[in-house]
Scaffold this motif. Structure first.
Motif, PDB file in Angstrom:
ATOM      1  N   ARG A  39      62.930  60.139  12.745  1.00 41.00           N
ATOM      2  CA  ARG A  39      62.252  59.132  12.767  1.00 41.00           C
ATOM      3  C   ARG A  39      63.317  58.041  12.270  1.00 41.00           C
ATOM      4  N   LYS A  40      64.229  58.324  11.554  1.00 37.68           N
ATOM      5  CA  LYS A  40      65.413  57.477  11.197  1.00 37.68           C
ATOM      6  C   LYS A  40      66.148  57.190  12.422  1.00 37.68           C
ATOM      7  N   GLU A  41      66.651  58.107  13.212  1.00 41.01           N
ATOM      8  CA  GLU A  41      67.337  58.027  14.385  1.00 41.01           C
ATOM      9  C   GLU A  41      66.593  57.021  15.429  1.00 41.01           C
ATOM     10  N   TYR A  42      65.231  57.230  15.408  1.00 41.17           N
ATOM     11  CA  TYR A  42      64.466  56.475  16.419  1.00 41.17           C
ATOM     12  C   TYR A  42      64.488  54.885  15.989  1.00 41.17           C
ATOM     13  N   GLU A  43      64.394  54.567  14.592  1.00 34.15           N
ATOM     14  CA  GLU A  43      64.515  53.260  13.982  1.00 34.15           C
ATOM     15  C   GLU A  43      65.917  52.664  14.419  1.00 34.15           C
ATOM     16  N   GLU A  44      67.068  53.623  14.359  1.00 31.37           N
ATOM     17  CA  GLU A  44      68.357  52.939  14.615  1.00 31.37           C
ATOM     18  C   GLU A  44      68.623  52.759  16.007  1.00 31.37           C
ATOM     19  N   THR A  45      68.286  53.779  16.836  1.00 31.45           N
ATOM     20  CA  THR A  45      68.644  53.749  18.248  1.00 31.45           C
ATOM     21  C   THR A  45      67.676  53.511  19.167  1.00 31.45           C
ATOM     22  N   GLY A  46      66.358  53.556  18.795  1.00 27.92           N
ATOM     23  CA  GLY A  46      65.337  53.450  19.766  1.00 27.92           C
ATOM     24  C   GLY A  46      64.865  54.612  20.562  1.00 27.92           C
ATOM     25  N   LYS A  47      65.492  55.577  20.309  1.00 31.62           N
ATOM     26  CA  LYS A  47      65.374  57.142  21.134  1.00 31.62           C
ATOM     27  C   LYS A  47      65.110  58.102  20.365  1.00 31.62           C
ATOM     28  N   THR A  48      64.504  59.208  20.535  1.00 32.87           N
ATOM     29  CA  THR A  48      64.311  60.381  19.888  1.00 32.87           C
ATOM     30  C   THR A  48      64.892  61.543  20.684  1.00 32.87           C
ATOM     31  N   ASN A  49      65.840  62.294  19.990  1.00 31.13           N
ATOM     32  CA  ASN A  49      66.740  63.311  20.550  1.00 31.13           C
ATOM     33  C   ASN A  49      66.292  64.496  19.947  1.00 31.13           C
ATOM     34  N   VAL A  50      65.253  65.438  20.755  1.00 24.21           N
ATOM     35  CA  VAL A  50      64.670  66.533  20.299  1.00 24.21           C
ATOM     36  C   VAL A  50      65.320  67.563  20.902  1.00 24.21           C
ATOM     37  N   SER A  51      66.813  67.629  21.280  1.00 21.71           N
ATOM     38  CA  SER A  51      67.298  68.819  21.760  1.00 21.71           C
ATOM     39  C   SER A  51      67.711  69.846  20.801  1.00 21.71           C
ATOM     40  N   ARG A  52      67.841  70.896  20.931  1.00 19.34           N
ATOM     41  CA  ARG A  52      68.225  71.894  19.908  1.00 19.34           C
ATOM     42  C   ARG A  52      69.414  71.462  19.317  1.00 19.34           C
ATOM     43  N   SER A  53      70.627  71.253  20.077  1.00 18.44           N
ATOM     44  CA  SER A  53      71.826  70.853  19.398  1.00 18.44           C
ATOM     45  C   SER A  53      71.682  69.599  18.431  1.00 18.44           C
ATOM     46  N   ASN A  54      70.867  68.643  18.735  1.00 19.69           N
ATOM     47  CA  ASN A  54      70.870  67.628  17.634  1.00 19.69           C
ATOM     48  C   ASN A  54      70.075  68.125  16.355  1.00 19.69           C
ATOM     49  N   LEU A  55      68.972  68.944  16.621  1.00 19.65           N
ATOM     50  CA  LEU A  55      68.238  69.279  15.647  1.00 19.65           C
ATOM     51  C   LEU A  55      69.138  70.506  14.666  1.00 19.65           C
ATOM     52  N   ASN A  56      70.101  71.375  15.422  1.00 20.06           N
ATOM     53  CA  ASN A  56      70.889  71.940  14.600  1.00 20.06           C
ATOM     54  C   ASN A  56      71.838  71.477  13.889  1.00 20.06           C
ATOM     55  N   ARG A  57      72.311  70.128  14.283  1.00 21.15           N
ATOM     56  CA  ARG A  57      73.031  69.394  13.386  1.00 21.15           C
ATOM     57  C   ARG A  57      72.522  68.636  12.201  1.00 21.15           C
ATOM     58  N   ILE A  58      71.146  68.530  12.207  1.00 25.05           N
ATOM     59  CA  ILE A  58      70.353  67.964  11.187  1.00 25.05           C
ATOM     60  C   ILE A  58      70.131  69.079  10.260  1.00 25.05           C
ATOM     61  N   LEU A  59      69.927  70.292  10.613  1.00 26.41           N
ATOM     62  CA  LEU A  59      69.429  71.232   9.948  1.00 26.41           C
ATOM     63  C   LEU A  59      70.682  71.523   8.716  1.00 26.41           C
ATOM     64  N   LYS A  60      72.109  71.401   9.251  1.00 22.57           N
ATOM     65  CA  LYS A  60      73.219  71.501   8.540  1.00 22.57           C
ATOM     66  C   LYS A  60      73.211  70.512   7.270  1.00 22.57           C
ATOM     67  N   LYS A  61      72.404  69.572   7.247  1.00 26.51           N
ATOM     68  CA  LYS A  61      72.459  68.636   6.154  1.00 26.51           C
ATOM     69  C   LYS A  61      71.083  68.922   5.017  1.00 26.51           C
ATOM     70  N   LEU A  62      70.269  69.654   5.711  1.00 23.90           N
ATOM     71  CA  LEU A  62      69.055  70.158   4.797  1.00 23.90           C
ATOM     72  C   LEU A  62      69.453  71.263   4.071  1.00 23.90           C
ATOM     73  N   PRO A  63      69.455  71.330   2.689  1.00 21.71           N
ATOM     74  CA  PRO A  63      69.893  72.408   1.702  1.00 21.71           C
ATOM     75  C   PRO A  63      68.831  73.518   1.665  1.00 21.71           C
ATOM     76  N   ARG A  64      67.590  73.115   1.849  1.00 28.46           N
ATOM     77  CA  ARG A  64      66.650  73.975   1.625  1.00 28.46           C
ATOM     78  C   ARG A  64      66.653  75.014   3.111  1.00 28.46           C
ATOM     79  N   ALA A  65      67.235  74.823   3.817  1.00 23.12           N
ATOM     80  CA  ALA A  65      67.474  75.488   5.358  1.00 23.12           C
ATOM     81  C   ALA A  65      68.194  76.809   4.932  1.00 23.12           C
TER      82      ALA A  65
END
Length: 410
Positions: A39-65
């Protein structure tokens, strides 16, 4: 080998249950974390990238993962992708009232899913792996399971640990390989699913069976009235909801078991069911009827038919387009919603007159197999047999004299 899902109860000490619940809570945090960043990416860029590579990048930021098994984390990621793809598909079809996938409640315990790795099943003992970054240092836990007797399987392919909020218990779902019986024959059948008529089954020889859903409706209506006087989500409320669930499932088991046995007796090798995916988004019959349609257990019914059919060697498909099957005249092909005169009667100016659900099941049969069990014969189907279901027993009867105007044999 066919795959069957087996539901099992989890038996574990309080410490083990606490660890499992914490891992399930972490799965919720990861799911919500992925949504927040998208949602934050959509607010900043107007697009929603739900590719696995993008979500894998986000997962690295989540300590609960790192608090539950890595492959299970990837399955949580895939849940987010599927949720967004479903949302995009609905938008593309014009269902603009749907919003983007929402956050799960903070108290929600997400399922822990294991596919082929991260778990071990030895008899009734199950061991599952957890994350490498847990603060308590626990890497794996073991517990025992119990399921209905008579279930024999070769290998466990998938395992899910879920929290049933109705019963308040942790349960297991095992996808297992089972030995199937030889296919009973090459004949075919089609099903039209509904609420008042649970299943309208049309066979290749023109025989029709109608499984009544009225008793299921009365059971659900009774328990809904009981729950209305209770505090939502209280212990008593959950007990009542759990009892309703068990009774409805029992009736569904009676109906599906009888139907599969009937198919085996008739030499049926394939069953076609209308594709009900997405139908709830397209209906608008008013708040009361919409609520009933959304709560009706179509998917549970289809899943029961699939796994019982697999054990019997019968293929069950649910990909038949259901569009206009209720409004289309099976005799002449004319599509006119007004031909459905009442809950149970379909009449057409061409002279075709049938029970409405029978007409729908015949249309599904013709659409699935490109052949009609009626056309090419004498233009008639056999008088339908109605099966009434009850909690302790079930009986079979044929429509009486008052049902003559609704018979498909006219």
């Amino acid at each position: 080998m066919p795959l069957v899902t087996v539901k099992a109860q989890v038996h574990a000490d309080p410490e083990t249950l606490a660890v499992l619940k914490d891992a399930m809570f972490c799965a919720t945090k990861v799911y919500n974390g992925l949504l927040w960043h998208l949602r934050k990416e959509y607010e900043e860029t107007g697009k929603t990238n739900v590719s696995r590579s993008n979500l894998n990048r986000i997962l690295k930021k989540l300590p609960r993962a790192k608090c539950y098994y890595s492959m299970s984390v990837q399955l949580t990621r895939d849940e987010v992708i599927e949720a967004y793809r479903s949302f995009f598909a609905l938008k593309k079809k014009g269902f603009t009232r749907h919003s983007a996938p929402g956050f799960r409640p903070k108290s929600y315990l997400s399922p822990l899913k294991y596919v082929q790795s991260g778990f071990r099943v030895e008899g009734d003992k199950v061991t599952v792996s957890l994350g490498t970054g847990r603060e308590d240092g626990v890497r794996q836990v073991s517990f025992r399971i119990s399921h209905r007797p008579g279930v024999e399987y070769e290998r466990v392919r998938e395992l899910s640990i879920i929290y049933d909020k109705v019963s308040g218990q942790i349960e297991a779902r095992l996808v297992v390989e089972v030995k199937a019986n030889p296919c009973p024959g090459t004949k075919r059948a089609a099903l039209d699913l509904g609420e008042t008529v649970l299943m309208a089954a049309a066979f290749e020889d023109g025989t029709v069976l109608l499984y009544s859903g009225r008793f299921i409706k009365s059971v659900r209506r009774y328990w809904q009235k009981v729950r209305a006087s209770l505090k939502p989500n209280s212990r008593r409320w959950r007990e009542v909801a759990h009892r309703e669930k068990l009774q409805v499932e029992h009736l569904l088991h009676i109906a599906t078991s009888h139907f599969i046995e009937e198919c085996m007796r008739r030499g049926v090798g394939e069953i076609a069911i209308g594709d009900l995916r997405g139908f709830r988004e397209s209906i608008d019959y008013g708040d009361k009827l919409n609520q009933r349609q959304h709560a009706w257990p179509y998917r549970k019914l289809i899943n029961m038919l699939k796994y019982k059919g697999a054990l019997a060697g019968i293929a069950v498909r649910d990909d038949v387009d259901e569009k206009n099957t209720s409004a289309r005249c099976h005799a002449c092909g004319r599509v006119l919603p007004s031909n459905r005169k009442s809950r149970g009667l379909y009449t057409c100016s061409c002279g075709w007159r049938a029970q409405a659900d029978v007409n729908g099941s015949l249309n599904i049969f013709e659409r699935a197999y490109e052949v009609s069990p009626v056309k090419g014969s004498n233009g008639r189907v056999a008088r339908p047999v109605v099966l009434s279901l009850h909690l302790g027993w079930h009986g079979v009867h044929e429509p009486g004299r008052r049902g003559k105007s609704l018979r498909a044999s006219l």
